[in-house]
Enzyme design. Sequence first.
Site, short mmCIF file in Angstrom:
data_model
loop_
_atom_site.label_atom_id
_atom_site.label_comp_id
_atom_site.label_asym_id
_atom_site.label_seq_id
_atom_site.Cartn_x
_atom_site.Cartn_y
_atom_site.Cartn_z
CG HIS A 1 30.05 42.97 44.12
ND1 HIS A 1 30.73 41.72 43.99
CD2 HIS A 1 30.95 43.88 42.49
CE1 HIS A 1 31.78 42.33 43.80
NE2 HIS A 1 31.61 43.62 42.64
P1 TYD Z 1 34.37 43.55 47.33
O1 TYD Z 1 34.36 44.42 45.66
O2 TYD Z 1 33.70 43.04 47.77
O3 TYD Z 1 35.79 42.59 46.43
P2 TYD Z 1 35.20 40.97 45.52
O4 TYD Z 1 33.59 41.39 45.10
O5 TYD Z 1 36.19 40.56 44.51
O6 TYD Z 1 35.36 40.19 46.40
O7 TYD Z 1 35.94 44.35 48.35
C1 TYD Z 1 35.96 43.68 49.14
C2 TYD Z 1 36.28 44.66 50.08
O8 TYD Z 1 36.98 45.68 49.76
C3 TYD Z 1 34.60 45.62 50.80
O9 TYD Z 1 35.08 45.46 51.94
C4 TYD Z 1 35.25 46.77 50.21
C5 TYD Z 1 36.55 46.88 49.97
N1 TYD Z 1 37.30 47.56 48.92
C6 TYD Z 1 37.64 49.15 48.61
O10 TYD Z 1 38.00 49.57 49.86
N2 TYD Z 1 38.56 49.51 48.21
C7 TYD Z 1 37.65 49.54 46.99
O11 TYD Z 1 38.83 50.33 46.21
C8 TYD Z 1 37.59 48.12 46.48
C9 TYD Z 1 37.41 47.00 44.75
C10 TYD Z 1 36.74 47.07 46.99
#
Ligand code: TYD
Length: 137
Positions: free
Chosen positions: A50
């Site tokens: 992302h």
């Molecule tokens: P995401 O940023 O997509 O993680 P990665 O890129 O490492 O796979 O986040 C994973 C999940 O966690 C997504 O449902 C959003 C949630 N999230 C929060 O609720 N708060 C936060 O501060 C972060 C970073 C993610």
Amino acid sequence: MDYQIVNINKIEQQGKGLLSFIEANRDVEFEIKRLYYIYEVPQGEIRGYHAHKRLKQLLFCPHGEININIDNGWEIESVLLDDPSKGLIIKEGIWRTMEFITEGAVLCVVASEYYDESDYIRTYDEFIEHVKGGYWK
Ligand code: TYD
């Protein structure tokens, strides 16, 4: 590309290990609104896929090794976070993946904004549209 590798403050105390710290308004240009960390990721797993519209982040790996792949739509580069005092600052508009190279590696992130799903760009097509507009087609 719009990223910076930074040395995180490190204090060595003879025979007692190391201490690192990051101070708001001194060590990062942006206001720190959030700290989060990612852990217990299976070895070899890749997360991310992302970009963000506004979010700026400082990433560091206090334990283990994580390879960060960053893509601004024109170039792709990799930065290996393999030392707890090595930091990577990524500004907005960067597509990233994080590859957890070692078992038990921990990724810590200090971020400029509160969590906001509407700040995410979650498909590569949308990312290219965001950074290049209609001109790439
Ligand atoms: P995401 O940023 O997509 O993680 P990665 O890129 O490492 O796979 O986040 C994973 C999940 O966690 C997504 O449902 C959003 C949630 N999230 C929060 O609720 N708060 C936060 O501060 C972060 C970073 C993610």
